[in-house]
Scaffold this motif. Structure first.
Motif, PDB file in Angstrom:
ATOM      1  N   SER A  68       0.853  -1.195   0.000  1.00  0.00           N
ATOM      2  CA  SER A  68       0.000   0.000   0.000  1.00  0.00           C
ATOM      3  C   SER A  68       0.881   1.235   0.000  1.00  0.00           C
ATOM      4  N   TRP A  69       0.364   2.316  -0.552  1.00  0.00           N
ATOM      5  CA  TRP A  69       1.158   3.533  -0.662  1.00  0.00           C
ATOM      6  C   TRP A  69       0.265   4.733  -0.959  1.00  0.00           C
ATOM      7  N   VAL A  70       0.796   5.893  -0.634  1.00  0.00           N
ATOM      8  CA  VAL A  70       0.200   7.165  -1.050  1.00  0.00           C
ATOM      9  C   VAL A  70       1.195   7.803  -2.002  1.00  0.00           C
ATOM     10  N   HIS A  71       0.783   7.965  -3.235  1.00  0.00           N
ATOM     11  CA  HIS A  71       1.693   8.466  -4.267  1.00  0.00           C
ATOM     12  C   HIS A  71       2.235   9.842  -3.901  1.00  0.00           C
ATOM     13  N   GLY A  72       3.545  10.030  -4.141  1.00  0.00           N
ATOM     14  CA  GLY A  72       4.173  11.322  -3.924  1.00  0.00           C
ATOM     15  C   GLY A  72       4.785  11.505  -2.555  1.00  0.00           C
ATOM     16  N   LEU A  73       4.567  10.550  -1.640  1.00  0.00           N
ATOM     17  CA  LEU A  73       5.138  10.664  -0.306  1.00  0.00           C
ATOM     18  C   LEU A  73       6.405   9.824  -0.191  1.00  0.00           C
ATOM     19  N   THR A  74       7.380  10.343   0.532  1.00  0.00           N
ATOM     20  CA  THR A  74       8.585   9.561   0.798  1.00  0.00           C
ATOM     21  C   THR A  74       8.224   8.404   1.715  1.00  0.00           C
ATOM     22  N   VAL A  75       9.128   7.442   1.831  1.00  0.00           N
ATOM     23  CA  VAL A  75       8.839   6.292   2.679  1.00  0.00           C
ATOM     24  C   VAL A  75       8.667   6.714   4.130  1.00  0.00           C
ATOM     25  N   GLU A  76       9.395   7.763   4.551  1.00  0.00           N
ATOM     26  CA  GLU A  76       9.264   8.234   5.922  1.00  0.00           C
ATOM     27  C   GLU A  76       7.907   8.880   6.175  1.00  0.00           C
ATOM     28  N   ARG A  77       7.302   9.446   5.123  1.00  0.00           N
ATOM     29  CA  ARG A  77       6.023  10.143   5.286  1.00  0.00           C
ATOM     30  C   ARG A  77       4.817   9.267   4.968  1.00  0.00           C
ATOM     31  N   GLN A  78       5.057   8.054   4.499  1.00  0.00           N
ATOM     32  CA  GLN A  78       3.936   7.140   4.284  1.00  0.00           C
ATOM     33  C   GLN A  78       3.219   6.905   5.620  1.00  0.00           C
ATOM     34  N   PRO A  79       1.888   6.950   5.641  1.00  0.00           N
ATOM     35  CA  PRO A  79       1.138   6.787   6.902  1.00  0.00           C
ATOM     36  C   PRO A  79       1.124   5.334   7.370  1.00  0.00           C
ATOM     37  N   LYS A  80       2.300   4.824   7.702  1.00  0.00           N
ATOM     38  CA  LYS A  80       2.441   3.409   8.012  1.00  0.00           C
ATOM     39  C   LYS A  80       1.624   2.994   9.224  1.00  0.00           C
ATOM     40  N   GLU A  81       1.614   3.813  10.268  1.00  0.00           N
ATOM     41  CA  GLU A  81       0.873   3.433  11.472  1.00  0.00           C
ATOM     42  C   GLU A  81      -0.611   3.268  11.174  1.00  0.00           C
ATOM     43  N   GLU A  82      -1.168   4.184  10.375  1.00  0.00           N
ATOM     44  CA  GLU A  82      -2.579   4.062  10.010  1.00  0.00           C
ATOM     45  C   GLU A  82      -2.809   2.814   9.153  1.00  0.00           C
ATOM     46  N   MET A  83      -1.899   2.590   8.203  1.00  0.00           N
ATOM     47  CA  MET A  83      -2.025   1.400   7.365  1.00  0.00           C
ATOM     48  C   MET A  83      -1.937   0.134   8.204  1.00  0.00           C
ATOM     49  N   ASP A  84      -0.950   0.080   9.103  1.00  0.00           N
ATOM     50  CA  ASP A  84      -0.779  -1.090   9.954  1.00  0.00           C
ATOM     51  C   ASP A  84      -2.044  -1.381  10.747  1.00  0.00           C
ATOM     52  N   ALA A  85      -2.612  -0.335  11.338  1.00  0.00           N
ATOM     53  CA  ALA A  85      -3.798  -0.520  12.179  1.00  0.00           C
ATOM     54  C   ALA A  85      -4.951  -1.113  11.369  1.00  0.00           C
ATOM     55  N   ILE A  86      -5.110  -0.657  10.142  1.00  0.00           N
ATOM     56  CA  ILE A  86      -6.194  -1.163   9.293  1.00  0.00           C
ATOM     57  C   ILE A  86      -5.918  -2.602   8.869  1.00  0.00           C
ATOM     58  N   VAL A  87      -4.706  -2.846   8.347  1.00  0.00           N
ATOM     59  CA  VAL A  87      -4.373  -4.174   7.831  1.00  0.00           C
ATOM     60  C   VAL A  87      -4.405  -5.212   8.943  1.00  0.00           C
ATOM     61  N   TYR A  88      -3.695  -4.935  10.044  1.00  0.00           N
ATOM     62  CA  TYR A  88      -3.598  -5.937  11.099  1.00  0.00           C
ATOM     63  C   TYR A  88      -4.895  -6.056  11.902  1.00  0.00           C
ATOM     64  N   GLY A  89      -5.669  -4.974  11.952  1.00  0.00           N
ATOM     65  CA  GLY A  89      -6.984  -5.063  12.577  1.00  0.00           C
ATOM     66  C   GLY A  89      -7.894  -6.018  11.826  1.00  0.00           C
ATOM     67  N   LEU A  90      -7.856  -5.946  10.502  1.00  0.00           N
ATOM     68  CA  LEU A  90      -8.641  -6.875   9.691  1.00  0.00           C
ATOM     69  C   LEU A  90      -8.109  -8.300   9.787  1.00  0.00           C
ATOM     70  N   VAL A  91      -6.791  -8.443   9.874  1.00  0.00           N
ATOM     71  CA  VAL A  91      -6.208  -9.769  10.063  1.00  0.00           C
ATOM     72  C   VAL A  91      -6.752 -10.401  11.342  1.00  0.00           C
ATOM     73  N   ARG A  92      -6.781  -9.620  12.414  1.00  0.00           N
ATOM     74  CA  ARG A  92      -7.327 -10.139  13.682  1.00  0.00           C
ATOM     75  C   ARG A  92      -8.801 -10.499  13.529  1.00  0.00           C
ATOM     76  N   ASP A  93      -9.559  -9.675  12.820  1.00  0.00           N
ATOM     77  CA  ASP A  93     -10.992  -9.928  12.647  1.00  0.00           C
ATOM     78  C   ASP A  93     -11.270 -11.258  11.956  1.00  0.00           C
ATOM     79  N   VAL A  94     -10.408 -11.636  11.006  1.00  0.00           N
ATOM     80  CA  VAL A  94     -10.656 -12.867  10.247  1.00  0.00           C
ATOM     81  C   VAL A  94      -9.833 -14.045  10.759  1.00  0.00           C
ATOM     82  N   GLY A  95      -9.195 -13.870  11.919  1.00  0.00           N
ATOM     83  CA  GLY A  95      -8.467 -14.972  12.531  1.00  0.00           C
ATOM     84  C   GLY A  95      -7.199 -15.366  11.809  1.00  0.00           C
ATOM     85  N   GLY A  96      -6.483 -14.391  11.242  1.00  0.00           N
ATOM     86  CA  GLY A  96      -5.272 -14.681  10.494  1.00  0.00           C
ATOM     87  C   GLY A  96      -4.004 -14.440  11.287  1.00  0.00           C
TER      88      GLY A  96
END
Length: 470
Positions: A395-423
């Motif tokens: 996942s990515w937001v075009h035009g942002l450096t790797v340091e400015r990518q909203p990784k914490e928000e992405m992590d929370a969404i991705v891993y939250g869904l992983v927990r929801d589906v028992g992964g």
């Protein structure tokens, strides 16, 4: 004054190590290569106090004991191709690198085993097995750079898990240095050996937090005499599930890979990565299926008949079958192009998750929508090994450096869904420090407590790769 005394003690220990192990075994200051300051996680590098490069287990043990005498944390390093900072040092640590512990010690065709040093690159092992008329099935995109010790420490997966299992299933024996410097040597070649606890499994997958692997006995297999590959377009994910079932039944033990690419992945590689589509882009999801056998004269027609049968049953929209090694490599390039996403997409965040096969499309659909809704401009693509329950996404937001990518928000969404589906938050890349915060999404409190008990029992001083995994 105490700080000066500690530095002096460390310098004396390093001088003694250099005298014991050789002038090239201890690197300091400007002599420390950039590669030893980080793995492939794209996080800020940290320069270790020293890099120690032993030649064998005795040298590793000496380095461990030297670090213990001055109370300095130490981290084992192999090829440093990990993505979760499992082998990355922190400022002031000592890195114990296996980069000079390279070589094939023995190939035993009778027991179908290979004994190797931990720093040996995976590709060297593959080639040595091939030259001996045998086959080592572990295969990763980083095969030319990754070291077998690191493959074991992360329990690497790769493309052929569906047939041969994870790295754990390919190991018979280990030599390992414990956090106190004790060397445990059990270079077992026996497939059946139930004499007490199977201790090797403590260290495989522990990401260098319980011991430092120095030598390995690997299982080898008969070399495939035939390889059949097809790239198929399908209408939807239910068709993929039916196709997977047909592959398991129709190909049986020949089935060696089943790679799935969603339409967003296909769009990216064909429009942005410059991949010339080997098949018309008429499907909604794409499958690369591979079968390997021992009789080319019989296997190729069987594969062709099976594929035609699935086409007649309406499981496929279209398919192309490889007719040569070059075509096989071309079909696999469609799947392996993801290793170049850094150049294709620019800065992005990669995820490696484990899910039940039945829920992967549900997850991909929900995750893509959730990321786009919560993070303006967020794009994501989905692909993976699928048949072994491993989904990858970036996942990515075009035009942002790797340091400015909203990784914490992405992590929370991705891993939250992983927990929801028992992964699982990690299917094959490990935890390191990058996923440590989310370990509770995949492991219970009692499981994590037991992990901490094991760590404390083997490393009571907490000097071996501290702060990783748990």
């Amino acid at each position: 004054m105490d700080g000066v005394m500690e530095v002096d003690r460390l310098d004396r220990e390093l001088d003694a190590l250099r005298a014991l192990l050789g002038s090239q075994a201890v690197l300091l200051g400007d002599d420390i290569p950039a590669r030893n300051c980080n793995d492939w996680s794209a996080t800020p590098p940290q320069v270790p106090r020293a890099v120690v490069r032993p030649l064998d287990a005795a040298g590793v043990a000496a380095a461990v004991k030297a670090c213990r005498r001055v109370g300095l944390p130490f981290v084992p390093q192999g090829g440093l191709t990990g993505l979760c900072r499992g082998a990355a040092p922190e400022l002031g640590w000592v890195a114990i690198s296996t980069e000079r512990m390279v070589g094939i010690e023995e190939i035993d065709p009778t027991s179908a085993t290979m004994t190797v040093k931990a720093g040996t690159p995976l590709q060297v092992i593959q080639q040595a097995a091939d030259h001996a008329g045998l086959f080592f099935p572990l295969d990763l995109g980083s095969r030319g750079s990754c070291a077998i010790g690191g493959n074991l420490s992360t329990n690497a997966g790769g493309n052929r898990v569906i047939r041969y299992g994870m790295t754990r299933e390919l190991v018979l024996g280990l030599e390992v240095v414990l956090p106190d410097g004790t060397v445990i040597t059990n270079l077992n070649k026996l497939l059946k050996n139930n004499a007490g606890y199977d201790l090797k499994h403590l260290f495989i997958g522990s990401e260098g937090t319980l011991g430092i692997i120095t030598r390995v006995v690997l299982r080898l297999f008969a070399k495939p005499r035939s390889t059949m590959t097809a790239l198929c377009a399908l209408a939807d994910y239910p068709a993929v599930l039916r196709f997977l079932d047909a592959a398991r039944v129709g190909l049986g033990p020949l089935l060696s890979a089943f790679e799935v690419m969603w339409s967003d992945y296909w769009e990216v590689i064909t429009t942005r990565a410059g991949v010339r589509p080997p098949i018309a882009s008429g499907g909604q999801i794409y499958v690369l299926v591979e079968a390997q056998g021992a009789d080319e004269a019989a296997d190729a027609p069987r594969f062709q008949d099976w594929l035609e049968d699935t086409m007649e049953r309406g499981l496929l929209v279209d398919a192309v079958v490889s007719q040569s090694l070059a075509q096989t490599q071309g079909l696999w390039a469609v799947r392996d192009i993801c290793s170049e996403f850094g150049q294709v997409l620019g800065p992005h965040i990669s995820y490696d998750i484990g899910l039940s096969v039945a829920r992967m499309d549900e997850f991909a659909t929900r995750c893509k929508a959730a990321l786009a809704a919560a993070i303006p401009g967020c794009e994501s693509v989905y692909y993976g090994h699928i048949a072994d329950g491993n989904l990858h996404l970036v996942s990515w937001v075009h035009g942002l450096t790797v340091e400015r990518q909203p990784k914490e928000e992405m992590d929370a969404i991705v891993y939250g869904l992983v927990r929801d589906v028992g992964g699982s938050i990690s299917a094959e890349h490990g935890i390191g420090t990058a996923k440590k915060k989310w370990l509770g999404h995949a492991r219970s409190e009692t499981e994590i407590a037991l992990m901490r008990t094991l760590k404390a029992a083997l490393d009571p001083e907490g000097l071996l790769n501290p702060g990783k995994v748990i």
